[in-house]
Design a protein around this motif. Structure first.
Motif, PDB file in Angstrom:
ATOM      1  N   UNK A  15       0.866  -1.184   0.000  1.00 28.43           N
ATOM      2  CA  UNK A  15       0.000   0.000   0.000  1.00 28.43           C
ATOM      3  C   UNK A  15       0.901   1.233   0.000  1.00 28.43           C
ATOM      4  N   UNK A  16       1.407   1.627  -1.161  1.00 23.98           N
ATOM      5  CA  UNK A  16       2.468   2.634  -1.229  1.00 23.98           C
ATOM      6  C   UNK A  16       2.009   4.082  -1.196  1.00 23.98           C
ATOM      7  N   UNK A  17       0.700   4.339  -1.237  1.00 25.24           N
ATOM      8  CA  UNK A  17       0.210   5.715  -1.250  1.00 25.24           C
ATOM      9  C   UNK A  17      -0.489   6.046   0.069  1.00 25.24           C
ATOM     10  N   UNK A  18      -0.440   7.324   0.451  1.00 23.79           N
ATOM     11  CA  UNK A  18      -1.114   7.782   1.663  1.00 23.79           C
ATOM     12  C   UNK A  18      -2.376   8.546   1.262  1.00 23.79           C
ATOM     13  N   UNK A  19      -3.509   8.045   1.735  1.00 27.49           N
ATOM     14  CA  UNK A  19      -4.807   8.621   1.412  1.00 27.49           C
ATOM     15  C   UNK A  19      -5.229   9.645   2.468  1.00 27.49           C
ATOM     16  N   UNK A  20      -5.582  10.821   1.988  1.00 20.11           N
ATOM     17  CA  UNK A  20      -6.133  11.894   2.808  1.00 20.11           C
ATOM     18  C   UNK A  20      -7.592  12.070   2.379  1.00 20.11           C
ATOM     19  N   UNK A  21      -8.496  12.221   3.331  1.00 16.22           N
ATOM     20  CA  UNK A  21      -9.904  12.422   2.997  1.00 16.22           C
ATOM     21  C   UNK A  21     -10.402  13.738   3.584  1.00 16.22           C
ATOM     22  N   UNK A  22     -11.476  14.256   3.011  1.00 20.18           N
ATOM     23  CA  UNK A  22     -12.026  15.504   3.525  1.00 20.18           C
ATOM     24  C   UNK A  22     -13.245  15.940   2.749  1.00 20.18           C
ATOM     25  N   UNK A  23     -13.598  17.195   2.917  1.00 24.19           N
ATOM     26  CA  UNK A  23     -14.806  17.751   2.308  1.00 24.19           C
ATOM     27  C   UNK A  23     -14.489  18.434   0.989  1.00 24.19           C
ATOM     28  N   UNK A  24     -15.537  18.641   0.195  1.00 19.56           N
ATOM     29  CA  UNK A  24     -15.435  19.499  -0.970  1.00 19.56           C
ATOM     30  C   UNK A  24     -16.302  20.734  -0.755  1.00 19.56           C
ATOM     31  N   UNK A  84      -9.232   2.184  -8.848  1.00 21.47           N
ATOM     32  CA  UNK A  84      -9.661   1.419  -7.681  1.00 21.47           C
ATOM     33  C   UNK A  84      -8.672   1.680  -6.557  1.00 21.47           C
ATOM     34  N   UNK A  85      -9.191   2.177  -5.449  1.00 23.88           N
ATOM     35  CA  UNK A  85      -8.382   2.503  -4.272  1.00 23.88           C
ATOM     36  C   UNK A  85      -8.714   1.472  -3.203  1.00 23.88           C
ATOM     37  N   UNK A  86      -7.703   0.806  -2.682  1.00 23.59           N
ATOM     38  CA  UNK A  86      -7.970  -0.272  -1.725  1.00 23.59           C
ATOM     39  C   UNK A  86      -6.997  -0.224  -0.556  1.00 23.59           C
ATOM     40  N   UNK A  87      -7.478  -0.695   0.572  1.00 24.62           N
ATOM     41  CA  UNK A  87      -6.661  -0.865   1.769  1.00 24.62           C
ATOM     42  C   UNK A  87      -6.965  -2.239   2.332  1.00 24.62           C
ATOM     43  N   UNK A  88      -6.460  -2.496   3.517  1.00 29.93           N
ATOM     44  CA  UNK A  88      -6.759  -3.769   4.168  1.00 29.93           C
ATOM     45  C   UNK A  88      -8.215  -3.858   4.601  1.00 29.93           C
ATOM     46  N   UNK A  89      -8.966  -2.749   4.498  1.00 32.26           N
ATOM     47  CA  UNK A  89     -10.313  -2.695   5.073  1.00 32.26           C
ATOM     48  C   UNK A  89     -11.418  -2.575   4.043  1.00 32.26           C
ATOM     49  N   UNK A  90     -11.100  -2.149   2.830  1.00 31.37           N
ATOM     50  CA  UNK A  90     -12.156  -1.971   1.846  1.00 31.37           C
ATOM     51  C   UNK A  90     -11.627  -1.364   0.567  1.00 31.37           C
ATOM     52  N   UNK A 123      -4.411   9.791   6.809  1.00 29.59           N
ATOM     53  CA  UNK A 123      -3.172   9.084   6.479  1.00 29.59           C
ATOM     54  C   UNK A 123      -3.365   7.572   6.482  1.00 29.59           C
ATOM     55  N   UNK A 124      -4.175   7.064   5.549  1.00 32.53           N
ATOM     56  CA  UNK A 124      -4.362   5.619   5.407  1.00 32.53           C
ATOM     57  C   UNK A 124      -3.529   5.111   4.239  1.00 32.53           C
ATOM     58  N   UNK A 125      -2.667   4.110   4.445  1.00 30.35           N
ATOM     59  CA  UNK A 125      -1.919   3.532   3.315  1.00 30.35           C
ATOM     60  C   UNK A 125      -2.871   2.795   2.366  1.00 30.35           C
ATOM     61  N   UNK A 126      -2.743   3.065   1.078  1.00 29.25           N
ATOM     62  CA  UNK A 126      -3.629   2.442   0.096  1.00 29.25           C
ATOM     63  C   UNK A 126      -2.851   2.009  -1.134  1.00 29.25           C
ATOM     64  N   UNK A 127      -3.450   1.076  -1.866  1.00 29.22           N
ATOM     65  CA  UNK A 127      -2.978   0.698  -3.194  1.00 29.22           C
ATOM     66  C   UNK A 127      -3.918   1.292  -4.227  1.00 29.22           C
ATOM     67  N   UNK A 128      -3.388   1.600  -5.408  1.00 27.92           N
ATOM     68  CA  UNK A 128      -4.194   2.203  -6.471  1.00 27.92           C
ATOM     69  C   UNK A 128      -3.930   1.452  -7.768  1.00 27.92           C
TER      70      UNK A 128
END
Length: 886
Positions: free
Chosen positions: A586-595, A639-645, A697-702
């Motif tokens: 999971x080499x990328x760090x995912x940031x989430x937020x509002x638009x 497709x963005x994936x982690x260990x959880x979904x 800061x969730x590690x994800x694969x893309x």
């Protein structure tokens, strides 16, 4: 009977408060009875201290969200319509039976920062005072619990020291993890206006992403995600080295300075990834400007080190004595309209009402005696993440969710969904019965919403305002406080929950706050304890504290804090990286937020067509270098994936994120997208002090979704999507849909008819199988009912033009482009005035517009909330070279 005069319309204007963010804007809602039915218009209240007449794009569109389409109008039991008598009897009996069999900690309430204070108070009283458990937590845990923890550790109470006017009086504003331009636009515009009036005023924006707020900034510090403690520790050591410590203030009013400075001196600043010049410019500006306000929000709070980040900021203000005076201090801006009210009323699992402490025996005795409660829990209950884990493993057997949608908004959302689905008994109170969470409930109760509710909210500057009704409750919907009180009575506490009005609840709450103040606490609104019903209805916006001796104002300039010693605490802190770093898997760090134009899970804002046109589908913001490495192009699906979904998102190429980092918005639900629930991907790692989860800061694969075809459709009927990827958005007269799949239907015409519900329509099609192209237009009674466009690549057409064709004759709909006599406005840039990109570019070129203000004068764009001004500036900048060349 006299016939109504169609030329006359009677109007009534009500002062109320916006239901969106924690800015707490005043709203004037005007209800006009017309021959065609009631109409509502909304504008900002010029007399409200929070917004002084301004509204953001969401607030401006509130009147468009009042449709009863989709509203829950009656209780349901197991999906079938039921009476309130039957539903409430079951809620009370099932909770009572569960408590008798398994104890009070076998039940839980999960509530919301969108509840009014009176709702919150009754929920807290019922759970903690009479059920006897502290298992009541709130979705505000996801947005500001770290600020609560930081404030309590430093000040002894959860006290916001300053006022909004400090933002205009400051000479330096530091934004930390706060995209104020998009998330709190009215505050952003107050600052922008102040900077325009005083150009010497400086703005520093600290954020790993370059956001719209950077447009106003004199300096943007793109620090490494999660390194805020290292940055503010470096500032603290530099404050000391430069002789900027307020030694008298520290000596008289602060404990822990030496330990905090020693920890800060451990040399972790390299973790920020900032250059020596950037660090020097930041520290020079902060130390050299006495009137500095540090504004922080979710980029600070939503972290496994969120509480430490808050205290690192507070340490710097305490060391310099820059707190509680005009134009200076730390300032936490909250995410929800009543997050502050929930904090004050004890709506969190680790708090009691009126900022009293759950673990303090004297505080418990005061509340227990006042409520005449049988018992109070002696320890904190389960915080949000742990609460849903307890639901999942069976420790919690009865759950009541109010005014929130945790199946979308909680981290590891698929696990939360499974937990709720398998819980023995689930109640949901909501305006809508088809949310991801409500669809899993045994009983769903119809609640009133904005425009129907009556009560109070508290904003980020401690201003208590009224939300007032101007519409009747639809169907059999009831206020949350009323439902909670009725359940309390049915569980055996008739006298204790015999409330007849929200004013009665506020009076009781205000009386309790006076007792809390006797314990040396900050929260005191005892001046409201004898409000009459008439006075409650007329209550103007007021900042607490509200006592006979004091009305509003700032805290801590006098050095008096609410700790046992009366002195503030500085804490020794060390940088801690996010709990889960990126790795080879999971080499990328995912940031989430509002638009900019959406709110939470879009149950309200998604109803306003113009709010859907700026960003109409879930997307992944990714650096072009990373996209090239992954074989992704603009508008592809990833497709963005982690260990959880996993989630499937539209690719948006952007150099505003750093390589290795990506950003995705958190709004989309399963009603509006096939796989846009980004919190299914986010890991449920929490801050050890606050319990607030890490959303940045969730590690994800893309990987690229290898779609064989892409589609775009508009329809007056609700489409029935059937594709691996789809995203719906509401239009003024129907719906738009983006979709794609890796499997091609055998018969495109049959697929289209099922998708778009075109029974009885005249169908016009064009197809080129060799090129993979298919288009269909469906007319009913000569008017366009639906249109479909299929291509082997992301569909290229004038979407805003096609959207306007629904319900018209539209003989050339299949062209997908506007004719010479039909200008295409393009994608919406200014949602407040519905101004599209093509309209703006055309005006720049044809009228030789040279500034953002000139665009506003010509088109109104950017003249209301101003959150589109950075995009207007970018369009202007792109047009300048061409104008110069010409």
């Amino acid at each position: 009977m006299a016939q109504p005069d169609p030329t006359r319309a009677e109007s009534k204007t009500v002062k109320t408060t916006c239901p969106y963010c924690g800015v707490g804007c005043g709203v004037l809602a005007t209800l006009t009875d017309t021959p065609t039915g009631p109409q509502v218009t909304v504008k900002g209240d010029p007399d409200h201290p929070a917004n002084k007449g301004r509204l953001c794009s969401k607030g401006s569109a509130l009147a468009e969200t009042l449709s009863l389409d989709g509203r829950l109008l009656h209780p349901t039991i197991s999906g079938a319509q039921a009476s309130w008598e039957s539903a409430l009897s079951q809620v009370a009996s099932r909770f009572k039976q569960t408590i008798e069999a398994h104890g009070p900690d076998s039940v839980a309430f999960y509530v919301s920062g969108q509840l009014l204070t009176e709702d919150y108070y009754v929920a807290n009283k019922l759970m903690k005072g009479f059920i006897g458990s502290a298992n009541i937590d709130t979705n505000s845990r996801l947005c500001m619990a770290s600020s609560v923890a930081g404030h309590k550790r430093a000040f002894g109470t959860d006290t916001v020291p300053g006022q909004y006017e400090d933002l205009e009086q400051a000479d330096l504003i530091v934004l930390v993890g706060s995209n104020l331009a998009w998330c709190h636009p009215v505050l952003y515009q107050r600052i922008a206006a102040a900077k325009s009036a005083r150009p010497a005023m400086k703005i520093i924006n600290i954020d790993p992403r370059r956001t719209a707020s950077s447009d106003l900034a004199d300096l943007h510090l793109a620090l490494t995600p999660g390194s805020d403690v290292a940055l503010f520790n470096h500032l603290l050591t530099t404050i000391h080295e430069m002789g900027a410590v307020d030694s008298a203030f520290v000596a008289q009013h602060v404990d822990g300075f030496d330990a905090a400075l020693s920890a800060a001196s451990s040399g972790e600043v390299q973790a920020t990834g900032l250059s020596a010049n950037e660090l020097a410019e930041f520290t020079r500006a902060w130390i050299g400007t006495e009137k500095v306000v540090t504004i922080y929000s979710q980029g600070v709070n939503q972290s496994t080190s969120g509480s430490d980040k808050v205290n690192a900021i507070l340490n710097c203000h305490l060391a310099t004595g820059r707190i509680g005076r005009p134009g200076m201090g730390p300032f936490s801006v909250t995410g929800q309209p009543n997050a502050m009210g929930g904090r004050e009323v004890g709506g969190l699992a680790n708090m009691m009402a009126c900022h009293l402490d759950l673990e303090n025996a004297g505080h418990r005795a005061t509340v227990r005696d006042f409520w005449q409660a049988p018992t109070l829990p002696e320890a904190a209950g389960l915080k949000a993440v742990d609460m849903f884990r307890a639901v999942g493993d069976g420790r919690i057997k009865a759950l009541w969710v109010m005014c929130t949608n945790p199946v979308v908004s909680m981290p590891e959302a698929d696990r939360v969904k499974a937990a709720i689905a398998n819980c023995d008994f689930v109640v949901v109170s909501d305006m809508y019965g088809d949310t991801d969470t409500a669809k899993l409930a045994d009983i769903v109760l119809p609640a009133t919403g904005w425009g129907e509710k009556t009560g109070t909210v508290t904003n980020s500057e401690r201003c208590i305002s009224r939300q007032r009704p101007f519409l009747p409750a639809p169907g059999t919907a009831r206020h949350d406080w009323d439902v909670l009180a009725e359940v309390g009575r049915r569980m055996g506490w008739q006298a204790e929950f015999a409330y007849e009005s929200p004013a009665e609840i506020l009076r009781e709450y205000a009386t309790l706050s006076g007792l809390a103040a006797q314990h040396g606490k900050d929260f005191d609104i005892s001046a409201l304890s004898d409000l009459t019903e008439v006075e409650y209805d007329a209550l103007p916006p007021q900042h607490w504290p509200l006592t006979k001796e004091r009305r509003g104002g700032r805290f801590f300039a006098d050095g008096r804090f609410f700790t046992p010693s009366g002195r503030a605490n500085m804490l020794p802190l060390h940088h801690r990286a996010p709990a889960k770093p990126a790795d080879a898997t999971h080499p990328f760090i995912l940031n989430t937020g509002r638009i900019r134009d959406q709110w939470h899970t879009m149950s309200r804002s998604g109803l306003a067509p113009r709010l859907n046109q700026h960003m109409a589908e879930p997307y992944l913001e990714i650096h072009p270098t990373d996209a090239t490495t992954l074989g992704l192009q603009a508008a592809d699906l990833a497709e963005v994936s982690s260990a959880h979904g996993r989630a499937i998102l539209r690719v948006l190429l952007s150099d505003k994120v750093k390589p290795g980092a990506v950003f995705a918005p958190m709004h989309w639900t399963s009603q509006l997208s096939s796989a846009g629930r980004i919190d299914a991907v986010v890991a449920a790692e929490v801050d050890p002090v606050s319990g607030q989860p890490e959303s940045k800061a969730t590690p994800v694969a893309i990987t690229k979704l290898p779609a064989r075809w892409y589609g775009y459709a508009v329809s007056r009927q609700h489409p029935k999507p059937k594709a691996e990827y789809w995203a719906l958005a509401r239009l003024g007269d129907g719906w738009q849909m983006e979709f794609a799949d890796r499997h091609t239907p055998e018969d495109w015409r049959a697929y289209a008819e099922q998708l778009l519900c075109t029974d009885g329509c005249n169908l016009q099609t064009t197809e080129d199988p060799a090129k993979g192209l298919f288009r269909l237009a469906a007319h009913r009674d000569g008017l366009l009912e639906a249109a479909l466009f299929i291509a082997p690549n992301p569909v290229a057409l004038a979407r805003s033009h096609v959207n306007t064709l629904l319900g018209t004759e539209a003989p050339a709909a299949l062209a997908g482009r506007a004719g010479a006599d039909q200008p295409d406005p393009g994608a919406t840039i200014c949602a407040c005035f519905d101004v599209g990109i093509n309209t703006i570019i055309s005006a720049i070129q044809q009228q030789n517009l040279m500034s953002v203000d000139a665009i506003g004068a010509a088109l109104n764009a950017g003249t209301n909330c101003g959150s589109c001004r950075p995009e207007l500036a970018a369009l202007l900048s792109a047009a300048m070279p061409r104008q110069a060349a010409e």
